[in-house]
Design a protein around this motif. Structure first.
Motif, mmCIF file in Angstrom:
data_model
loop_
_atom_site.group_PDB
_atom_site.id
_atom_site.type_symbol
_atom_site.label_atom_id
_atom_site.label_comp_id
_atom_site.label_asym_id
_atom_site.label_seq_id
_atom_site.Cartn_x
_atom_site.Cartn_y
_atom_site.Cartn_z
ATOM 1 N N UNK A 2 -45.294 -25.638 40.582
ATOM 2 C CA UNK A 2 -43.602 -24.759 40.175
ATOM 3 C C UNK A 2 -44.056 -23.374 41.472
ATOM 4 N N UNK A 3 -44.867 -23.235 41.623
ATOM 5 C CA UNK A 3 -44.892 -21.416 42.527
ATOM 6 C C UNK A 3 -45.511 -21.358 44.111
ATOM 7 N N UNK A 4 -44.499 -20.787 44.618
ATOM 8 C CA UNK A 4 -44.711 -20.238 45.431
ATOM 9 C C UNK A 4 -45.410 -19.106 46.232
ATOM 10 N N UNK A 9 -44.224 -13.010 26.422
ATOM 11 C CA UNK A 9 -44.585 -13.081 24.682
ATOM 12 C C UNK A 9 -44.633 -14.034 24.064
ATOM 13 N N UNK A 10 -43.389 -15.799 24.578
ATOM 14 C CA UNK A 10 -43.905 -16.885 23.756
ATOM 15 C C UNK A 10 -45.042 -17.375 23.896
ATOM 16 N N UNK A 11 -46.158 -17.279 24.860
ATOM 17 C CA UNK A 11 -46.844 -18.260 25.394
ATOM 18 C C UNK A 11 -46.654 -19.272 27.248
ATOM 19 N N UNK A 12 -45.096 -18.975 27.677
ATOM 20 C CA UNK A 12 -44.372 -20.450 28.325
ATOM 21 C C UNK A 12 -45.773 -18.893 29.880
ATOM 22 N N UNK A 13 -46.302 -20.336 30.364
ATOM 23 C CA UNK A 13 -47.266 -20.131 31.632
ATOM 24 C C UNK A 13 -46.149 -20.891 32.440
ATOM 25 N N UNK A 14 -46.087 -20.771 34.044
ATOM 26 C CA UNK A 14 -44.986 -21.756 35.237
ATOM 27 C C UNK A 14 -46.288 -22.326 35.677
ATOM 28 N N UNK A 15 -46.071 -23.522 35.355
ATOM 29 C CA UNK A 15 -46.664 -24.725 36.049
ATOM 30 C C UNK A 15 -47.320 -24.417 37.500
ATOM 31 N N UNK A 75 -44.082 -15.623 40.911
ATOM 32 C CA UNK A 75 -44.285 -15.856 39.548
ATOM 33 C C UNK A 75 -45.588 -15.702 38.621
ATOM 34 N N UNK A 76 -45.830 -15.921 37.870
ATOM 35 C CA UNK A 76 -47.129 -15.598 37.028
ATOM 36 C C UNK A 76 -48.450 -16.322 37.285
ATOM 37 N N UNK A 77 -49.723 -15.920 38.379
ATOM 38 C CA UNK A 77 -50.514 -16.415 38.294
ATOM 39 C C UNK A 77 -52.068 -16.680 36.717
ATOM 40 N N UNK A 78 -51.307 -15.823 36.408
ATOM 41 C CA UNK A 78 -52.650 -15.412 35.467
ATOM 42 C C UNK A 78 -52.335 -16.167 34.270
#
Length: 488
Positions: A322-324, A313-319, A304-307
């Motif tokens: 939680x990313x592999x 668009x809604x401001x969400x960034x995954x913790x 997922x997004x690390x940047x």
């Protein structure tokens, strides 16, 4: 009076606090012995803002380009640091203030500089055609003298560059010294156009091929083999209306696949093919090669997004937890009519800033060197605080042929910057040489330059070059033998 820099994560601590200096230091202290065969210069560049951000805060990637040169000769190491005198930096120095807004969004700049070139020249540096080229992927390069490091100016290869942009990650063809390079958003902001160039060692353009991507998106790095060029489109898309309304240049799209455009190096672009992989974040390319119509690409990929500074668009960034993330081998079969590809992990740990032996770029190879992260290792969070972005606590040697991995961990306060590989000699076997990398000691807010035997990386440095100053986190750099520097 110059304002203070903000007390935010991108401007504080041992990794990101701006250094803001130029200068020279002769004969750096060395603990250990620097091998005599290391003869040349390690050029690297850091985003290092000269002034506090105009809008009150900013992202790390928007700093002014400051180039550092470590010159090795007869076991001695000299240091030189110079800013790239971009149009942007000259305007800021004249105003004694930042005049630039959101990263890669000229519409948010002060009106006095909106028509100036917006490049910070802060992402990579290479020597080609007798010039030191400072690269940022939203602009033509800036050329500098490789010996004095004085800025010459924007460089369009004597009028041969027809695109608005130019990659920060060109490759050098080991067969002939050609510069293999490209531009995305090549006809201007948020355009889906991509151009591929091959420029010979004298600076003459040999090839120019244009293609159009399915949409405008970031292509930070690319891969080249003997017969193919591969363009990885990240699910980070750009939109001109968003920029004109003061928004971010890039926005993460969680519903988009990763795309890999494959272009024949001798083709005209009309037969470009696009291959898909599940949504994810591609890192930098370690290396790639092809064999009878099958293409193999080794690169770190995260699920997922690390940047975090380019959210959806809604401001969400995954913790991050939680990313592999792994070094992956991608296999594309050009003999098949399908548009999928295979992915298999080469590591079980996150890693980035991969480098191989440049003499084997685009060829069958075995040895790769990365900075890696092992969260089980001790970390002095009590005194340092949370781990910063780009914190990698190990150096690693990956043998992609055998699967064998060697790592070296320094201590509970250190992290590493991008390693480079220096062969022991021009005809040394692949991977026989030295790994050179900067180490940030966060608790002490200090920086060292480490030299390790590439084949015995797990044994730690054979020499530690001491810097009496702290360097900000850099991005990329390259090794240039002394003869090539002097030729410039």
């Amino acid at each position: 009076m110059t304002r203070l820099f903000p007390a935010t994560a991108d401007f504080t601590g041992g990794l990101y606090k701006p250094a803001r200096f130029e200068g020279e230091i002769y004969d750096l202290e060395v603990d250990g012995t620097v091998p005599d065969e290391i003869d040349g210069t390690f050029f690297q560049v850091a985003p290092d803002p000269q002034y506090p951000p105009m809008l009150g805060d900013d992202i790390f990637f928007n700093g002014d380009g400051a180039i550092t040169a470590f010159t090795f000769k007869n076991g001695h190491v000299d240091f030189k640091r110079r800013y790239v005198m971009t149009e942007r930096l000259k305007a800021q120095r004249a105003a004694r203030a930042s005049l630039h807004g959101i990263y890669r969004n000229r519409y948010t700049n002060d009106p006095s500089v909106r028509e100036l070139n917006n490049s910070t020249a802060n992402t990579n540096v290479v020597v080609h055609g007798g010039k030191l080229l400072a690269l940022k992927e939203d602009s033509a390069p800036y050329a500098l003298d490789p010996v004095t490091m004085e800025t010459i100016g924007l460089w369009d290869f004597n009028g041969q560059l027809t695109s608005a942009t130019f990659t920060a990650h060109p490759k050098i063809d080991p067969a002939n010294g050609d510069l293999l390079c490209f531009g995305y958003e090549a006809r201007g902001d948020a355009t889906p156009d991509i151009v591929y160039y091959e420029i010979d060692s004298s600076g003459r353009k040999k090839r120019e091929t244009w293609i159009v991507a399915p949409y405008a998106a970031m292509i930070h790095d690319f891969a080249v083999t003997e017969n193919y060029v591969i363009f990885p489109l990240m699910p980070l898309t750009s939109d001109l209306d968003r920029m004109k309304n003061g928004g971010r240049h890039f926005e993460w799209q969680p519903g988009l696949d990763q795309l890999f455009g494959v272009l024949r190096r001798d083709g005209d672009g009309r037969d470009v093919r696009w291959f898909k992989a599940p949504n994810g974040f591609q890192g930098h390319t370690l290396n790639a090669f092809d064999d009878r119509g099958r293409i193999f690409i080794d690169m770190p990929i995260t699920s997922g997004n690390i940047f975090y500074f380019f959210p959806q668009a809604d401001g969400t960034v995954p913790p991050p937890e939680t990313l592999a993330s792994n070094m992956m081998r991608l296999t594309i079969d050009m003999n098949s009519t399908a548009n999928g590809l295979d992915m298999a992990p080469l590591t079980r740990f996150p890693c980035e800033f991969p480098r191989s032996d440049d003499r084997y770029m685009g060829r069958h190879y075995s040895h790769g060197f990365v900075i890696a992260m092992d969260p089980s290792k001790p970390f002095n969070e009590a005194q340092i605080g949370p781990r910063p972005f780009q914190f990698f606590n190990q150096l690693a040697h990956i043998n992609v042929s055998t699967g064998r991995i060697k790592t070296w961990f320094a201590d509970d306060q250190s992290c590493f910057q991008e390693p480079i590989f220096v062969p022991k000699s021009a005809d040394a076997a692949e991977g026989e040489g030295y790994v050179i990398a900067l180490r940030n000691r966060l608790l002490e807010q200090a920086t060292d330059l480490l030299i390790l035997d590439a084949q015995h990386l797990d044994e730690g440095p054979i020499a530690t070059v001491k810097l009496p100053i702290r360097l900000r986190m850099s991005l990329h750099g390259n090794w240039v033998p002394s003869l090539a520097v002097r030729a410039g």
